[in-house]
Motif scaffolding. Structure first.
Motif, PDB file in Angstrom:
ATOM      1  N   ARG A 104      66.274 -44.275   5.648  1.00  0.00           N
ATOM      2  CA  ARG A 104      66.784 -45.382   4.831  1.00  0.00           C
ATOM      3  C   ARG A 104      65.813 -45.718   3.714  1.00  0.00           C
ATOM      4  NH1 ARG A 104      68.023 -47.487   9.988  1.00  0.00           N
ATOM      5  NH2 ARG A 104      66.258 -48.907   9.866  1.00  0.00           N
ATOM      6  N   LEU A 105      64.510 -45.633   4.012  1.00  0.00           N
ATOM      7  CA  LEU A 105      63.494 -45.947   3.004  1.00  0.00           C
ATOM      8  C   LEU A 105      63.594 -45.008   1.811  1.00  0.00           C
ATOM      9  CD1 LEU A 105      60.953 -47.687   2.381  1.00  0.00           C
ATOM     10  CD2 LEU A 105      59.606 -45.853   3.437  1.00  0.00           C
ATOM     11  N   VAL A 106      63.774 -43.720   2.068  1.00  0.00           N
ATOM     12  CA  VAL A 106      63.920 -42.756   0.973  1.00  0.00           C
ATOM     13  C   VAL A 106      65.099 -43.142   0.084  1.00  0.00           C
ATOM     14  CG1 VAL A 106      64.429 -40.373   0.380  1.00  0.00           C
ATOM     15  CG2 VAL A 106      62.834 -40.863   2.236  1.00  0.00           C
ATOM     16  N   ALA A 107      66.226 -43.495   0.706  1.00  0.00           N
ATOM     17  CA  ALA A 107      67.418 -43.867  -0.058  1.00  0.00           C
ATOM     18  C   ALA A 107      67.188 -45.129  -0.878  1.00  0.00           C
ATOM     19  CB  ALA A 107      68.603 -44.060   0.889  1.00  0.00           C
ATOM     20  N   GLU A 108      66.436 -46.060  -0.315  1.00  0.00           N
ATOM     21  CA  GLU A 108      66.192 -47.333  -1.005  1.00  0.00           C
ATOM     22  C   GLU A 108      65.202 -47.191  -2.158  1.00  0.00           C
ATOM     23  OE1 GLU A 108      66.706 -50.941   2.151  1.00  0.00           O
ATOM     24  OE2 GLU A 108      65.014 -49.601   2.515  1.00  0.00           O
ATOM     25  N   VAL A 109      64.220 -46.319  -1.992  1.00  0.00           N
ATOM     26  CA  VAL A 109      63.126 -46.234  -2.957  1.00  0.00           C
ATOM     27  C   VAL A 109      63.393 -45.217  -4.071  1.00  0.00           C
ATOM     28  CG1 VAL A 109      60.687 -45.595  -3.197  1.00  0.00           C
ATOM     29  CG2 VAL A 109      61.416 -47.036  -1.282  1.00  0.00           C
ATOM     30  N   ALA A 110      64.154 -44.171  -3.770  1.00  0.00           N
ATOM     31  CA  ALA A 110      64.361 -43.079  -4.723  1.00  0.00           C
ATOM     32  C   ALA A 110      64.890 -43.570  -6.064  1.00  0.00           C
ATOM     33  CB  ALA A 110      65.325 -42.051  -4.135  1.00  0.00           C
ATOM     34  N   ASP A 111      64.277 -43.067  -7.134  1.00  0.00           N
ATOM     35  CA  ASP A 111      64.720 -43.297  -8.513  1.00  0.00           C
ATOM     36  C   ASP A 111      64.623 -44.755  -8.968  1.00  0.00           C
ATOM     37  OD1 ASP A 111      65.355 -40.567  -8.824  1.00  0.00           O
ATOM     38  OD2 ASP A 111      67.326 -40.888  -7.924  1.00  0.00           O
ATOM     39  N   ARG A 112      63.888 -45.573  -8.227  1.00  0.00           N
ATOM     40  CA  ARG A 112      63.708 -46.960  -8.658  1.00  0.00           C
ATOM     41  C   ARG A 112      62.358 -47.110  -9.336  1.00  0.00           C
ATOM     42  NH1 ARG A 112      65.384 -51.310  -4.095  1.00  0.00           N
ATOM     43  NH2 ARG A 112      64.453 -52.615  -5.701  1.00  0.00           N
ATOM     44  N   PRO A 113      62.291 -47.943 -10.353  1.00  0.00           N
ATOM     45  CA  PRO A 113      60.993 -48.175 -10.998  1.00  0.00           C
ATOM     46  C   PRO A 113      60.055 -48.904 -10.048  1.00  0.00           C
ATOM     47  CG  PRO A 113      62.642 -49.713 -11.828  1.00  0.00           C
ATOM     48  CD  PRO A 113      63.377 -48.726 -10.982  1.00  0.00           C
ATOM     49  N   ILE A 114      58.761 -48.564 -10.128  1.00  0.00           N
ATOM     50  CA  ILE A 114      57.766 -49.237  -9.289  1.00  0.00           C
ATOM     51  C   ILE A 114      57.468 -50.597  -9.906  1.00  0.00           C
ATOM     52  CG2 ILE A 114      55.428 -49.129  -8.347  1.00  0.00           C
ATOM     53  CD1 ILE A 114      55.625 -46.092  -8.493  1.00  0.00           C
ATOM     54  N   CYS A 115      57.830 -51.631  -9.185  1.00  0.00           N
ATOM     55  CA  CYS A 115      57.672 -52.999  -9.689  1.00  0.00           C
ATOM     56  C   CYS A 115      57.396 -53.915  -8.503  1.00  0.00           C
ATOM     57  CB  CYS A 115      58.941 -53.436 -10.432  1.00  0.00           C
ATOM     58  SG  CYS A 115      60.432 -53.391  -9.387  1.00  0.00           S
ATOM     59  N   SER A 116      57.210 -55.191  -8.784  1.00  0.00           N
ATOM     60  CA  SER A 116      56.886 -56.128  -7.716  1.00  0.00           C
ATOM     61  C   SER A 116      58.020 -56.224  -6.690  1.00  0.00           C
ATOM     62  CB  SER A 116      56.592 -57.511  -8.302  1.00  0.00           C
ATOM     63  OG  SER A 116      57.718 -57.991  -9.029  1.00  0.00           O
ATOM     64  N   GLU A 117      59.261 -56.132  -7.147  1.00  0.00           N
ATOM     65  CA  GLU A 117      60.395 -56.197  -6.227  1.00  0.00           C
ATOM     66  C   GLU A 117      60.376 -55.020  -5.248  1.00  0.00           C
ATOM     67  OE1 GLU A 117      65.316 -56.237  -6.304  1.00  0.00           O
ATOM     68  OE2 GLU A 117      64.170 -56.238  -8.180  1.00  0.00           O
ATOM     69  N   LEU A 118      60.121 -53.827  -5.776  1.00  0.00           N
ATOM     70  CA  LEU A 118      60.079 -52.654  -4.912  1.00  0.00           C
ATOM     71  C   LEU A 118      58.868 -52.724  -3.976  1.00  0.00           C
ATOM     72  CD1 LEU A 118      61.290 -49.909  -4.151  1.00  0.00           C
ATOM     73  CD2 LEU A 118      59.833 -48.864  -5.899  1.00  0.00           C
TER      74      LEU A 118
END
Length: 262
Positions: free
Chosen positions: A213-227
């Motif tokens: 699930r973590l891979v699906a949630e994190v993939a292709d998202r910008p690294i920011c405070s929310e992530l």
């Protein structure tokens, strides 16, 4: 279970789902799609199953869509084709989102939707005899339903080539572009898949599901405070979970955790 599919679950919790339509090169039609979806849903809810190996018998892993099925669909209207395509989409999503690790043992050629099945698996092992092709445009069609999984696996640049060219490519190329992880001789592919499945049994079942699930949630998202906050919450929740506590305690006490069978 029909003759088209077989399921074996060993004492360790490794399930092997085998495609058995040898005379059809393991191509799938509407009935096979529903049957395979149901089989995967059953495995997902079976507490005895820890890992899934997806395999096939015969010369081919899967030729994709069955010719007879395609002929029937050509005579249907758009609404009927939409309903049919949604069933295939459900199959791909079910395999992709299975909460247990999935390993594809690709002993032979995979075309069209067969490539989609492979792209939905967590780990892929293939033989030198395996060839791959996204053949849809040769028929005036597009690999629409499988596209999210294939593009995620091989990337946009490779998808733009292979979606348009419909060319066959080797298992070596498949490994280079990210569709396949490792190669093995044809008679050893299933052995390698089961070897890795056995190794995965050493890992926490819930942790592996959470990692998927973590891979699906994190993939292709910008690294920011929310992530960053999301990731921090995920590890905090895992640390205080029963499995996390057991794993940490076992490590400190230098003993196997309770999910490892002796």
């Amino acid at each position: 279970m029909s003759k088209s599919l077989s399921i074996e679950i060993n004492a360790s919790g490794i399930a092997t789902l085998t495609l058995n339509r040898i005379e059809r090169h393991n191509a799938f039609d509407d009935e096979f799609i529903v049957e395979m979806t149901s089989a995967l849903e059953g495995l997902a809810t079976n507490p005895a199953v820890r890992v899934l190996v997806l395999a096939a018998t015969g010369k081919s892993f899967s030729a994709g869509a069955d010719l007879g099925w395609m002929k029937r669909m050509a005579s249907y209207g758009e609404a009927e084709n939409l309903a049919d395509a949604q069933k295939l989409a459900k199959l791909m999503h079910t395999l992709d989102s299975l909460p247990i690790p999935t390993i594809a043992a690709v002993q032979g050629p995979a075309y069209g939707g067969g490539v989609g099945l492979i792209a939905c698996c967590d780990m892929v092992f293939a033989s030198p005899e395996a060839q791959f092709s996204l053949t849809e445009v040769k028929l005036g069609l597009i690999p629409a339903v499988i596209s999210p999984y294939v593009i995620r696996k091989i990337g946009v640049a490779q998808a733009r080539r292979y979606f348009l060219s419909a060319e066959r490519f080797s298992s070596t190329t498949a490994q280079r572009i990210g569709l396949v992880h490792e190669l093995a001789p044809q008679d050893e592919v299933i052995v390698l898949a089961h070897s890795w499945a056995t190794q995965l049994l050493n890992n926490g079942p819930m942790a592996m599901a959470a990692a998927k699930r973590l891979v699906a949630e994190v993939a292709d998202r910008p690294i920011c405070s929310e992530l960053n906050d999301l990731c921090a919450k995920r590890i905090a929740a895992q640390r205080v979970s029963n499995e996390g506590q057991e794993g940490l305690t076992a490590f400190i006490e230098k003993r196997p955790p309770n999910w490892v069978k002796h």
